[in-house]
Design a protein around this motif. Structure first.
Motif, PDB file in Angstrom:
ATOM      1  N   LYS A 112       0.814  -1.210   0.000  1.00  0.00           N
ATOM      2  CA  LYS A 112       0.000   0.000   0.000  1.00  0.00           C
ATOM      3  C   LYS A 112       0.854   1.269   0.000  1.00  0.00           C
ATOM      4  N   LYS A 113       1.982   1.209   0.684  1.00  0.00           N
ATOM      5  CA  LYS A 113       2.815   2.406   0.803  1.00  0.00           C
ATOM      6  C   LYS A 113       3.253   2.931  -0.558  1.00  0.00           C
ATOM      7  N   THR A 114       3.824   2.070  -1.402  1.00  0.00           N
ATOM      8  CA  THR A 114       4.356   2.552  -2.671  1.00  0.00           C
ATOM      9  C   THR A 114       3.240   3.014  -3.603  1.00  0.00           C
ATOM     10  N   ALA A 115       2.077   2.375  -3.525  1.00  0.00           N
ATOM     11  CA  ALA A 115       0.949   2.822  -4.339  1.00  0.00           C
ATOM     12  C   ALA A 115       0.508   4.227  -3.926  1.00  0.00           C
ATOM     13  N   ALA A 155      -3.027   8.955   7.030  1.00  0.00           N
ATOM     14  CA  ALA A 155      -3.311   7.554   6.714  1.00  0.00           C
ATOM     15  C   ALA A 155      -3.925   6.854   7.915  1.00  0.00           C
ATOM     16  N   ALA A 156      -4.755   5.845   7.612  1.00  0.00           N
ATOM     17  CA  ALA A 156      -5.385   5.043   8.667  1.00  0.00           C
ATOM     18  C   ALA A 156      -5.364   3.582   8.253  1.00  0.00           C
ATOM     19  N   GLY A 157      -5.210   2.689   9.233  1.00  0.00           N
ATOM     20  CA  GLY A 157      -5.206   1.257   8.951  1.00  0.00           C
ATOM     21  C   GLY A 157      -5.064   0.459  10.226  1.00  0.00           C
ATOM     22  N   ASP A 205       3.615   0.172   6.724  1.00  0.00           N
ATOM     23  CA  ASP A 205       4.520   1.046   5.972  1.00  0.00           C
ATOM     24  C   ASP A 205       3.793   2.290   5.476  1.00  0.00           C
ATOM     25  N   MET A 206       2.542   2.143   5.068  1.00  0.00           N
ATOM     26  CA  MET A 206       1.749   3.300   4.648  1.00  0.00           C
ATOM     27  C   MET A 206       1.569   4.275   5.806  1.00  0.00           C
ATOM     28  N   LEU A 207       1.330   3.754   7.001  1.00  0.00           N
ATOM     29  CA  LEU A 207       1.158   4.606   8.179  1.00  0.00           C
ATOM     30  C   LEU A 207       2.464   5.296   8.549  1.00  0.00           C
ATOM     31  N   ASN A 208       3.557   4.556   8.479  1.00  0.00           N
ATOM     32  CA  ASN A 208       4.843   5.107   8.896  1.00  0.00           C
ATOM     33  C   ASN A 208       5.359   6.209   7.973  1.00  0.00           C
TER      34      ASN A 208
END
Length: 278
Positions: A193-196, A211-213, A220-223
């Motif tokens: 998800k992060k790279t997208a 971001a939320a999850g 990684d998306m959150l970080n």
């Protein structure tokens, strides 16, 4: 000057919830359906959450980011509540939709990156050496959009030591293992998800990201977000309680279950107001 902002959010158990998530809660507010499948509603949000998300989607670039396959994602109906958005990320980051059309350039990038990961067939063959009908449902197990693998499991019956060893082996082969509810996922590191989200952020010239999850697949998306929030349930919350990961920069809600969705949206709105001007 007003900042250009983006809110990227996981869906299941973050913004939308199955009935099992709130059936034992003493809720005093209206629950509304957002997903219809096999002649019944299966996912919901509170009326307050829908109202808050509708407002946010008009103020920032809202991006649903889900591990769901393309077909599973299309069952969700936000449009019924006048919630619209230009982008959606499905297949755990493997697919990006822009105004309803798949981004082919992104698909080419994902395909090229997957060459650095062990072949899925070889990974599944190794997994099959430890799987057993006592903890993996015999008829489950499939590739999702030809990108990653998932199956249904009985969590209480999982052979913890064997699976931990397999997880370490898979990580060396550039695959991530995550368990969310009754599903076990095996996902190549290149499908994330992060790279997208970063790809969309670059295309749109975003100044600030939120971001939320709730799961390891969201971490990684959150970080990499400027502001990050997670509900007080799910995989990340469990790892936090066990002190197995450093999650200090992620804000966790006080409430759990479907009410956490409201609190997540309140946190996003509050964070926006604090960091609105560049």
């Amino acid at each position: 000057m007003r900042k250009k902002m983006m809110f990227a959010s996981d869906l299941d158990q973050t913004l939308i919830y199955s009935q099992r998530s709130f059936m034992n809660e003493n809720l005093q507010e209206t629950i509304l359906p957002v997903e219809w499948f096999e002649n019944r509603y299966i996912s919901y949000m509170t009326a307050n959450s829908i109202s808050k998300l509708k407002q946010l989607s008009r103020e920032v670039l809202f991006i649903p980011v889900t591990t769901r396959t393309k077909i599973q994602y299309q069952r969700i109906n936000f449009a019924e509540y006048d919630i619209f958005f230009d982008y959606a990320v499905t297949s755990n980051g493997g697919t990006i939709f822009h105004k309803g059309i798949e981004d082919q350039e992104w698909s080419r990038q994902v395909s090229a990156a997957c060459k650095n990961c062990l072949e899925a067939a070889d990974l599944i063959q190794r997994f099959n050496e430890i799987r057993h009908p006592s903890w993996v449902h015999p008829d489950s197990g499939k590739m999702a959009d030809n990108l990653f693998y998932y199956c249904l499991v009985e969590r209480d019956m999982i052979p913890v030591v064997d699976l931990a060893a397999f997880k370490l082996w898979a990580k060396e082969k550039n695959w991530e293992l995550s368990i969310q509810g009754r599903k076990l996922y095996l996902v190549p590191n290149s499908v994330n998800k992060k790279t997208a989200v970063q790809y969309i952020k670059g295309k749109e010239g975003i100044d600030c990201s939120l971001a939320a999850g709730d799961s390891l697949l969201d971490l990684d998306m959150l970080n990499t977000a400027d502001f990050a929030v997670a509900p007080a349930h799910g995989e990340l919350h469990s790892l936090r309680l066990q002190k197995l990961l450093d999650l200090e920069r992620i804000h966790f809600t006080r409430q759990h279950g479907i009410k956490a969705g409201e609190e997540i949206l309140d946190y996003v709105a509050d964070s926006m107001s604090k960091d609105l001007v560049v």
